[in-house]
Scaffold this active site. Structure first.
Site, PDB file in Angstrom:
ATOM      1  N   GLU A 183       0.834  -1.193   0.000  1.00 53.90           N
ATOM      2  CA  GLU A 183       0.000   0.000   0.000  1.00 53.90           C
ATOM      3  C   GLU A 183       0.869   1.243   0.000  1.00 53.90           C
ATOM      4  O   GLU A 183       1.973   1.236   0.553  1.00 53.90           O
ATOM      5  CB  GLU A 183      -0.891   0.056   1.252  1.00 53.90           C
ATOM      6  CG  GLU A 183      -2.060  -0.871   1.257  1.00 53.90           C
ATOM      7  CD  GLU A 183      -2.888  -0.697   2.516  1.00 53.90           C
ATOM      8  OE1 GLU A 183      -2.460   0.050   3.426  1.00 53.90           O
ATOM      9  OE2 GLU A 183      -3.967  -1.316   2.602  1.00 53.90           O
ATOM     10  N   HIS A 214       0.847   0.592  16.355  1.00 58.82           N
ATOM     11  CA  HIS A 214      -0.370   0.123  15.679  1.00 58.82           C
ATOM     12  C   HIS A 214      -1.435  -0.368  16.649  1.00 58.82           C
ATOM     13  O   HIS A 214      -2.433  -0.955  16.219  1.00 58.82           O
ATOM     14  CB  HIS A 214      -0.044  -0.981  14.661  1.00 58.82           C
ATOM     15  CG  HIS A 214       0.988  -0.581  13.648  1.00 58.82           C
ATOM     16  ND1 HIS A 214       0.761   0.384  12.700  1.00 58.82           N
ATOM     17  CD2 HIS A 214       2.277  -0.996  13.467  1.00 58.82           C
ATOM     18  CE1 HIS A 214       1.848   0.531  11.948  1.00 58.82           C
ATOM     19  NE2 HIS A 214       2.775  -0.283  12.403  1.00 58.82           N
ATOM     20  N   ARG A 234     -16.946  -7.863  13.874  1.00 56.45           N
ATOM     21  CA  ARG A 234     -17.250  -8.126  15.284  1.00 56.45           C
ATOM     22  C   ARG A 234     -17.511  -6.799  15.981  1.00 56.45           C
ATOM     23  O   ARG A 234     -17.384  -5.734  15.372  1.00 56.45           O
ATOM     24  CB  ARG A 234     -16.058  -8.822  15.964  1.00 56.45           C
ATOM     25  CG  ARG A 234     -14.757  -8.040  15.778  1.00 56.45           C
ATOM     26  CD  ARG A 234     -13.620  -8.620  16.564  1.00 56.45           C
ATOM     27  NE  ARG A 234     -12.329  -8.089  16.168  1.00 56.45           N
ATOM     28  CZ  ARG A 234     -11.842  -6.906  16.513  1.00 56.45           C
ATOM     29  NH1 ARG A 234     -12.568  -6.085  17.255  1.00 56.45           N
ATOM     30  NH2 ARG A 234     -10.638  -6.506  16.111  1.00 56.45           N
TER      31      ARG A 234
END
Length: 622
Positions: free
Chosen positions: A200, A235, A297
């Site tokens: 990416e 992260h 979820r």
């Protein structure tokens, strides 16, 4: 409505699900490992079943044991929470195959969105904007390098099956690509059993924006607006908020519409989150926000969405799983005020955020805010599971008000002897750039020097400890350290020992009032989210060769002494290994800070020690 529900999770999310289910009249069943038998999520449920030993791979991750517990207790449904088996399509199918209701996403949707490359291809086909990159089947190093070169650096290599920051590498230039690719693939294979990657474009001013979506079995899909999860460390999310700062109405409409389109593309049912990456270099703009992935979820940060919408998302899950339509249409949902959530972890920011485990002799939270916690005072943080102690959730009419409440809440947390990141959270929430909304995913790393508390007590801590000691201050003028100057008021100084080191403090009137408590046979001071053991100096350490206690070797965290490599009376040199401490399956060698002689040795190999305990004392004079 479902009559009985087995909660296939633990900790704060299990308590959260249990609370709503019982309020709806649903009988709840907890499953737990043997070390969790006395945890609140177990004792608060209507029934409980032990499913194995502490390791999650022998208990919470074993589908057969969970299904057996459901049969044993006549459960009619299973809620997986988040983590563990919540996004395991095979487990979801096994639940449904056993004739039980699965309170989660359809297995087909879990599979469709589980692999990042396939999910992005599906989103492209659905017309959802995705980050520029390479999703191809050709995984040869040469092809991946060529694609990265064509995209332009920096780029991000991401494991196709990744999550939680694993299998992810930022690459600054072509020369670094091959090494980063190899490292990423090894980590991906070890973590997920799949070494495939995608490439990416790396966004230089990235904001992590996500949208809460909800679908039912009647074809309805709505969004419950966006959350900003940009404050991250490695992260991992630290502070989340809703709505996103700087989001105007037109951009919100565009990103939320894209999220609904993404959910419809996989016939989504239940609670889900569409995650986007935004290039915020020129503010939030609809044409610079791209799809990253979908979490099929409930999310850890769902309470901030509940706070601004007034909805109970777990209740929505249970109603949708029971076959009911969504409780609200899109037009019935609106944003009310601002909410923030901070994740309180058992970790020590001053030692590189190393995990901290042990008993919770003190665990006090501020009043007037929502606390979702998996533990209580008198319990413990074990090394077996995620070290999150609680989530601090605040709500206010404005963002500035929410930030102020969050900083105050984090600063009021009292935990001992386990170390936490409360002081770090308080600093982050009060930081001028955060309050002004100048945030992106690099915020914490960029401001670490002013956010992370130091290993030594701050001036505020020393002043608070000295003032707290005043009622018991020595009357001996030599010990009291009161100065004398002609024609000037005396400057009052006092010696105080904080965390094993003696400090001479010149008293300054006023200052913040700390909380002081007698714990573990000593005195502990709580201020601004930090906790410090303090007291009057011990004579043996305050004078003589100890030089203000600098020779004290203290345990940096609770753990087990693996080895002791020196003996009392032995001469050591600076940097020499003295002993090795093991905590959270990591070993840490403690080294001599200077040349000297081991004047005192208080532990032996195999001993369990608490944080802050004196392990040895080096006399620099010999």
């Amino acid at each position: 409505m479902i009559r009985s529900l087995l909660i296939a999770n633990r900790g704060e999310i299990a308590r959260r699900i249990n609370r709503t289910a019982q309020a709806l009249g649903v009988r709840t069943i907890a499953v737990h490992s043997d070390v969790d038998a006395a945890m609140p999520f177990v004792t608060e449920a209507d029934e409980a079943v032990c499913i194995g030993p502490a390791p999650a791979g022998e208990s919470y991750l074993v589908a057969e044991k969970i299904l057996a517990a459901a049969r044993r207790t006549d459960a009619r449904a299973i809620h997986p929470g988040y983590g563990f088996l919540s996004e395991n399509a095979g487990f979801a199918e096994a639940v449904q195959g056993a004739g039980l209701v699965w309170v989660g996403a359809p297995p087909a949707a879990i599979r469709a969105m589980g692999l990042k490359d396939a999910a992005k291809a599906r989103m492209i086909a659905a017309g959802v904007p995705v980050t520029p990159g390479y999703l191809g089947e050709d995984q040869s190093p040469e092809r991946l390098q060529a694609e990265a070169d064509a995209i332009g650096y920096p780029v991000l290599i991401k494991a196709v099956a990744g999550g939680g920051g694993k299998g992810m590498r930022r690459v600054e230039g072509a020369a670094d690509f091959a090494e980063a690719l190899g490292s990423c693939r090894r980590e991906a294979a070890a973590s997920f059993g799949d070494d495939r990657v995608l490439i990416e474009k790396y966004i230089l001013s990235p904001r992590h924006i996500e949208v809460q979506v909800f679908g039912d079995t009647h074809g309805n899909v709505v969004h419950l607006f966006e959350r900003d999860c940009s404050l991250q460390r490695r992260h991992q999310k630290v502070i989340e908020e809703a709505p996103a700062p700087g989001m105007d109405a037109s951009t919100r409409a565009a990103i939320c519409a894209a999220a609904v389109k993404a959910a419809r593309a996989v016939d989504y049912v239940g609670a889900g989150t569409i995650e986007f990456i935004a290039d915020a270099s020129e503010g939030l703009r609809a044409d610079r926000i791209w799809f990253m992935e979908m979490n099929t979820r409930l999310q850890v940060e769902h309470p901030v969405t509940e706070a601004i919408t007034g909805q109970d998302l777990v209740e929505w899950q249970l109603r949708v799983a029971s076959g009911e339509p969504l409780p609200c249409a899109q037009g019935d949902l609106a944003i009310d005020g601002w909410a923030m959530e901070a994740r309180l972890y058992a970790e020590n920011p001053a030692s590189g955020f190393l995990p901290s485990t042990g008993p919770l002799h003190r665990l006090r939270f501020p009043s007037g805010i929502r606390i979702d916690s998996g533990v209580e005072e008198g319990g413990a943080v074990t090394p077996h599971y995620d070290p999150m102690i609680a989530k601090l959730i605040v709500h206010a009419p404005t963002r500035a008000g929410a930030a102020r409440r969050l900083a105050q809440a984090a600063g009021a947390v009292q935990v001992w002897p386990v170390r936490t990141n409360a002081g770090f959270l308080a600093r982050a929430a009060a930081d001028p750039d955060f309050v002004a909304g100048r945030i992106d995913t690099g915020f914490i790393e960029r401001h670490a020097e002013r956010l992370v508390p130091g290993a030594d007590p701050s001036d505020a801590i020393l002043q608070a400890a000295a003032h707290a000691l005043l009622p018991n201050a020595p009357t001996d003028p030599w010990a009291a350290l009161t100065g004398f100057r002609l024609d000037a008021p005396a400057e009052r100084r006092i010696a105080v020992e904080v965390a094993g080191t003696v400090h001479v403090v010149a008293l300054v009137p006023g200052g913040p009032a700390p909380v002081v408590a007698r714990l573990d046979g000593g005195t502990v001071l709580f201020l601004n989210g930090e906790a410090w053991a303090f007291g009057a100096p011990v004579a043996a350490h305050a004078g003589g060769g100890a030089a203000a206690g600098d020779g004290l070797i203290l345990s940096p965290m609770p753990g087990r002494i693996v080895s002791v490599d020196v003996a009392a009376g032995e001469t050591v040199i600076r940097g020499q290994k003295l002993l090795v401490l093991e905590a959270m399956k990591m070993e840490q060698a403690l080294l001599a800070p200077f040349d000297g002689v081991i004047a005192e040795l208080t532990v032996a190999a195999g001993a369990q020690v608490a944080e802050g305990v004196t392990l040895a004392w080096i006399d620099p004079a010999g």
